[in-house]
Enzyme design. Structure first.
Site, PDB file in Angstrom:
ATOM      1  N   ARG A 169     -22.092   1.675  -1.128  1.00 44.13           N
ATOM      2  CA  ARG A 169     -23.120   1.134  -2.037  1.00 44.13           C
ATOM      3  C   ARG A 169     -23.555   2.174  -3.063  1.00 44.13           C
ATOM      4  O   ARG A 169     -24.720   2.243  -3.441  1.00 44.13           O
ATOM      5  CB  ARG A 169     -24.340   0.624  -1.247  1.00 44.13           C
ATOM      6  CG  ARG A 169     -24.025  -0.420  -0.185  1.00 44.13           C
ATOM      7  CD  ARG A 169     -23.498  -1.717  -0.788  1.00 44.13           C
ATOM      8  NE  ARG A 169     -23.209  -2.671   0.275  1.00 44.13           N
ATOM      9  CZ  ARG A 169     -22.006  -2.823   0.830  1.00 44.13           C
ATOM     10  NH1 ARG A 169     -20.985  -2.096   0.406  1.00 44.13           N
ATOM     11  NH2 ARG A 169     -21.812  -3.714   1.783  1.00 44.13           N
ATOM     12  N   SER A 220     -29.470  -7.952   1.740  1.00 38.71           N
ATOM     13  CA  SER A 220     -29.822  -7.033   2.826  1.00 38.71           C
ATOM     14  C   SER A 220     -30.772  -5.961   2.310  1.00 38.71           C
ATOM     15  O   SER A 220     -30.536  -5.359   1.262  1.00 38.71           O
ATOM     16  CB  SER A 220     -28.566  -6.370   3.394  1.00 38.71           C
ATOM     17  OG  SER A 220     -27.714  -7.329   3.972  1.00 38.71           O
ATOM     18  N   GLU A 290     -31.347  -0.325   0.896  1.00 34.24           N
ATOM     19  CA  GLU A 290     -30.158  -0.712   0.137  1.00 34.24           C
ATOM     20  C   GLU A 290     -30.544  -1.266  -1.227  1.00 34.24           C
ATOM     21  O   GLU A 290     -29.785  -1.149  -2.191  1.00 34.24           O
ATOM     22  CB  GLU A 290     -29.346  -1.760   0.921  1.00 34.24           C
ATOM     23  CG  GLU A 290     -28.023  -2.100   0.273  1.00 34.24           C
ATOM     24  CD  GLU A 290     -27.072  -2.792   1.216  1.00 34.24           C
ATOM     25  OE1 GLU A 290     -26.460  -3.785   0.797  1.00 34.24           O
ATOM     26  OE2 GLU A 290     -26.929  -2.350   2.369  1.00 34.24           O
TER      27      GLU A 290
END
Length: 295
Positions: A169, A220, A290
């Protein structure tokens, strides 16, 4: 004055507009000027003007995976008109404003495998490249060949995969926001559309069963700690359904925060802080966010 500049140069723009429908959390924020460049030349001229006049701006994709934590944004740039797709055998070039989910379906129809993980990701190609978006143990880094960008000195340059320093990510572009992703070139594998479609349909069923798709969220919230699942850690603390203001830990999946109606960014951030504190207290694990907080 910026309005004179964008009027005189024929930009599509909107003034004093709510950003509620431009972010998937449906958070309220005001944007003084929402601008849609039509060409790379227009985008370059706009960036040049904004930088020379010290005007704050944000290039916003589909508004997923972000928390807008500001009441007023000066300028938001949207690259939705950068939406061309070119397919040549197994090489796919998609501009930054292409829907990643749409692109995954186009690739499936063309018997190209490698983007099926993206069928349910509600982002655009540019932002997904910058954040190395992924799902089901796959991500953009697996398939990106090169990326065309605007550099900080407003030159157009092609960066190869090694230049992009992809990690979970994460990427070079995520940490160098003065670079702008214009288009991404993917190198995919040949496959059979019916088999690719079966995989995508199965994953869609799994998402529908496990994720709170009926309420505004941004995907998420936390990264999974190595060898563990953030959602299970939160669920085992009995926190499903816990809420602060209009923000609630989803009763369907504990690694999702949903907007039950009138959540503010402060509600969401306070809930994130509470979750991190409880997980740290119980498991001595520092959860990593995230989602990106935009201030």
């Amino acid at each position: 004055m910026i309005e004179n500049f964008i009027k005189n140069n024929n930009y599509e723009y909107y003034k004093d507009i709510s950003l509620k429908k431009y972010n998937t959390y449906k958070l309220e924020a005001l944007c003084k000027f929402l601008i849609y460049p039509n060409t790379v030349s227009q985008l370059l001229d706009l960036l040049d003007y904004l930088r020379k006049n010290n005007i704050n701006y944000l290039i916003l994709g589909n508004g997923s995976n972000v928390i807008l934590d500001r009441e007023v944004f000066e300028v938001i740039i949207k690259l939705d008109h950068f939406n061309k797709i070119d397919i040549n055998n197994n090489i796919v070039v998609a501009e930054a404003g292409v829907s990643l989910s749409y692109l995954s379906h186009i690739c499936m129809q063309n018997n190209l495998s490698g983007l099926s993980f993206a069928g349910g990701i509600p982002g655009l190609v540019g932002a997904a490249t910058v954040t190395n978006a992924g799902a089901y143990q796959e991500d953009m880094a697996n398939i990106v060949k090169e990326v065309k960008v605007i550099t900080p000195n407003l030159q157009i340059k092609t960066m190869n995969k090694d230049d992009l320093a992809f990690s979970y990510r994460n990427s070079f572009l995520k940490h160098h926001k003065d670079y702008v992703c214009l288009e991404t070139t993917f190198e995919l594998a040949l496959g059979e559309s019916i088999k690719i479609k079966d995989v995508m349909d199965d994953r869609k069923r799994r998402r529908t069963l496990s994720q709170p798709l009926d309420l505004p969220s941004a995907g998420s919230v936390f990264r999974n700690p190595e060898g563990l699942f953030a959602g299970k850690l939160i669920e085992d603390l009995g926190l499903k359904g816990y809420r602060i203001g209009g923000a609630q830990i989803s009763e369907k999946h504990a690694n999702f925060i949903v907007n039950t109606g009138e959540a503010t960014s402060r509600d969401i951030l306070d809930l994130i802080g509470f979750i991190k504190s409880e997980v740290k207290k119980k498991y001595n694990i520092d959860l990593t966010l995230e989602q990106e907080i935009i201030r």
